[in-house]
Design a protein around this motif. Sequence first.
Motif, PDB file in Angstrom:
ATOM      1  N   ALA A  89      34.204  40.591  27.347  1.00 24.05           N
ATOM      2  CA  ALA A  89      32.926  41.289  27.503  1.00 24.05           C
ATOM      3  C   ALA A  89      32.598  41.585  28.960  1.00 24.05           C
ATOM      4  O   ALA A  89      31.551  42.189  29.253  1.00 24.05           O
ATOM      5  CB  ALA A  89      31.803  40.447  26.883  1.00 24.05           C
ATOM      6  N   GLY A  90      33.462  41.172  29.891  1.00 23.50           N
ATOM      7  CA  GLY A  90      33.239  41.458  31.305  1.00 23.50           C
ATOM      8  C   GLY A  90      32.140  40.638  31.945  1.00 23.50           C
ATOM      9  O   GLY A  90      31.494  41.087  32.906  1.00 23.50           O
ATOM     10  N   CYS A  91      31.927  39.431  31.442  1.00 25.62           N
ATOM     11  CA  CYS A  91      30.830  38.598  31.959  1.00 25.62           C
ATOM     12  C   CYS A  91      31.169  37.885  33.261  1.00 25.62           C
ATOM     13  O   CYS A  91      30.262  37.464  33.992  1.00 25.62           O
ATOM     14  CB  CYS A  91      30.438  37.549  30.911  1.00 25.62           C
ATOM     15  N   PHE A  92      32.464  37.706  33.545  1.00 27.91           N
ATOM     16  CA  PHE A  92      32.878  36.984  34.751  1.00 27.91           C
ATOM     17  C   PHE A  92      33.054  37.945  35.912  1.00 27.91           C
ATOM     18  O   PHE A  92      33.332  39.138  35.728  1.00 27.91           O
ATOM     19  CB  PHE A  92      34.185  36.244  34.495  1.00 27.91           C
ATOM     20  N   ARG A  93      32.926  37.422  37.130  1.00 27.78           N
ATOM     21  CA  ARG A  93      33.084  38.259  38.321  1.00 27.78           C
ATOM     22  C   ARG A  93      33.756  37.449  39.434  1.00 27.78           C
ATOM     23  O   ARG A  93      33.695  36.206  39.442  1.00 27.78           O
ATOM     24  CB  ARG A  93      31.732  38.782  38.787  1.00 27.78           C
ATOM     25  N   PRO A  94      34.377  38.111  40.380  1.00 24.22           N
ATOM     26  CA  PRO A  94      35.043  37.410  41.483  1.00 24.22           C
ATOM     27  C   PRO A  94      34.080  36.523  42.252  1.00 24.22           C
ATOM     28  O   PRO A  94      32.928  36.896  42.505  1.00 24.22           O
ATOM     29  CB  PRO A  94      35.563  38.563  42.355  1.00 24.22           C
ATOM     30  N   GLY A  95      34.550  35.328  42.621  1.00 18.95           N
ATOM     31  CA  GLY A  95      33.750  34.393  43.398  1.00 18.95           C
ATOM     32  C   GLY A  95      32.865  33.486  42.570  1.00 18.95           C
ATOM     33  O   GLY A  95      32.303  32.512  43.097  1.00 18.95           O
ATOM     34  N   GLN A  96      32.710  33.786  41.294  1.00 21.40           N
ATOM     35  CA  GLN A  96      31.901  32.948  40.415  1.00 21.40           C
ATOM     36  C   GLN A  96      32.622  31.618  40.156  1.00 21.40           C
ATOM     37  O   GLN A  96      33.845  31.559  40.103  1.00 21.40           O
ATOM     38  CB  GLN A  96      31.684  33.693  39.097  1.00 21.40           C
ATOM     39  N   ILE A  97      31.857  30.548  40.033  1.00 20.92           N
ATOM     40  CA  ILE A  97      32.420  29.252  39.651  1.00 20.92           C
ATOM     41  C   ILE A  97      32.218  29.080  38.153  1.00 20.92           C
ATOM     42  O   ILE A  97      31.091  29.232  37.654  1.00 20.92           O
ATOM     43  CB  ILE A  97      31.738  28.090  40.405  1.00 20.92           C
ATOM     44  N   VAL A  98      33.286  28.790  37.436  1.00 26.04           N
ATOM     45  CA  VAL A  98      33.185  28.563  35.992  1.00 26.04           C
ATOM     46  C   VAL A  98      33.634  27.131  35.718  1.00 26.04           C
ATOM     47  O   VAL A  98      34.769  26.754  36.018  1.00 26.04           O
ATOM     48  CB  VAL A  98      34.024  29.570  35.188  1.00 26.04           C
ATOM     49  N   VAL A  99      32.718  26.358  35.176  1.00 21.59           N
ATOM     50  CA  VAL A  99      32.943  24.943  34.921  1.00 21.59           C
ATOM     51  C   VAL A  99      32.834  24.687  33.426  1.00 21.59           C
ATOM     52  O   VAL A  99      31.910  25.187  32.773  1.00 21.59           O
ATOM     53  CB  VAL A  99      31.888  24.075  35.646  1.00 21.59           C
ATOM     54  N   HIS A 100      33.772  23.924  32.877  1.00 19.17           N
ATOM     55  CA  HIS A 100      33.559  23.433  31.518  1.00 19.17           C
ATOM     56  C   HIS A 100      33.509  21.915  31.541  1.00 19.17           C
ATOM     57  O   HIS A 100      34.002  21.275  32.469  1.00 19.17           O
ATOM     58  CB  HIS A 100      34.628  23.964  30.546  1.00 19.17           C
TER      59      HIS A 100
END
Length: 297
Positions: A89-100
């Motif tokens: 869906a294109g929700c992520f972007r460069p430089g974003q931190i994604v934590v699970h």
Amino acid sequence: MSAGRPARLAVGVVSAGRVGSVVGAALAAAGHHVVATSGVSRVSVARAQTLLPDVPLLPPDEVVSRSDLALLAVPDDVLPGLVRGLAAAGCFRPGQIVVHTSGAHGVAVLDPAVEHGVLPLALHPAMTFTGRVEDVQRLTSCCFGVTAPEHDEAAWNVGEALVVEMTAEPVRVPEAARPLYHAALAHGANHLVTLVRDATDLLEKVGIRPAERLIGPLLSAALDNALRHGDRALTGPVARGDVGTVATHLRELDAADPELARTYRTLAARTAHRATAAGLLAEQAADDVLTTLREDR
């Protein structure tokens, strides 16, 4: 953002379950800004109102799109599909931190997000949660299993810094170790609850109440001794080689709850082996115990 200390971040929490709401609240207490969360059930909505007050409830894709740090706190089996869907869906972007927060997964599960330039982290709190306010305080005494891309020291530092900001202790867990790491924690924590409830049920079956008050100090001391002294803390009829007592236990358990009797046999056999390896139980005595434990006697 520096490698050693994350800047103040806009945090999005997917979703407001027991873990997500508590970790989100801990990040807010550390000075980050929780900008959105998701929740559908009545319980999740109420939990969000308590732990993340005034934070808007939005669909997961909007939560992630608004965040500098997207916290994905969903069940283990849901996580891969969620990441794939958000990436598509294109929700992520460069430089974003994604934590699970999944204990069972490392950072490989975030590969679809990494293709969009995010920094992937797995931060698993080694704690059991009820989803109440007191859980935030519990984080101060727990560890987080931290996993980052293997050769990205800056990413490891960011993960550790986030954990320290929540006043918890980071422990590095390599990607390949995550499944066994999680199995160890689940075996200890989840089966401990089962063991305690089995013991209280047996006591209540013979009219001993309050069972929890009776065994609470005993079990607390046993846990403390095990953590302090390892296998040297083993006590009881199996570790002493008292086969007569073990046989009596089995007779009573077989009559009261055959399924529980099978669990007793399995755990008692493990205890006998550990007691022997620790030098507490002679090999002949251990053989006698194991013979007594066999179901076909």
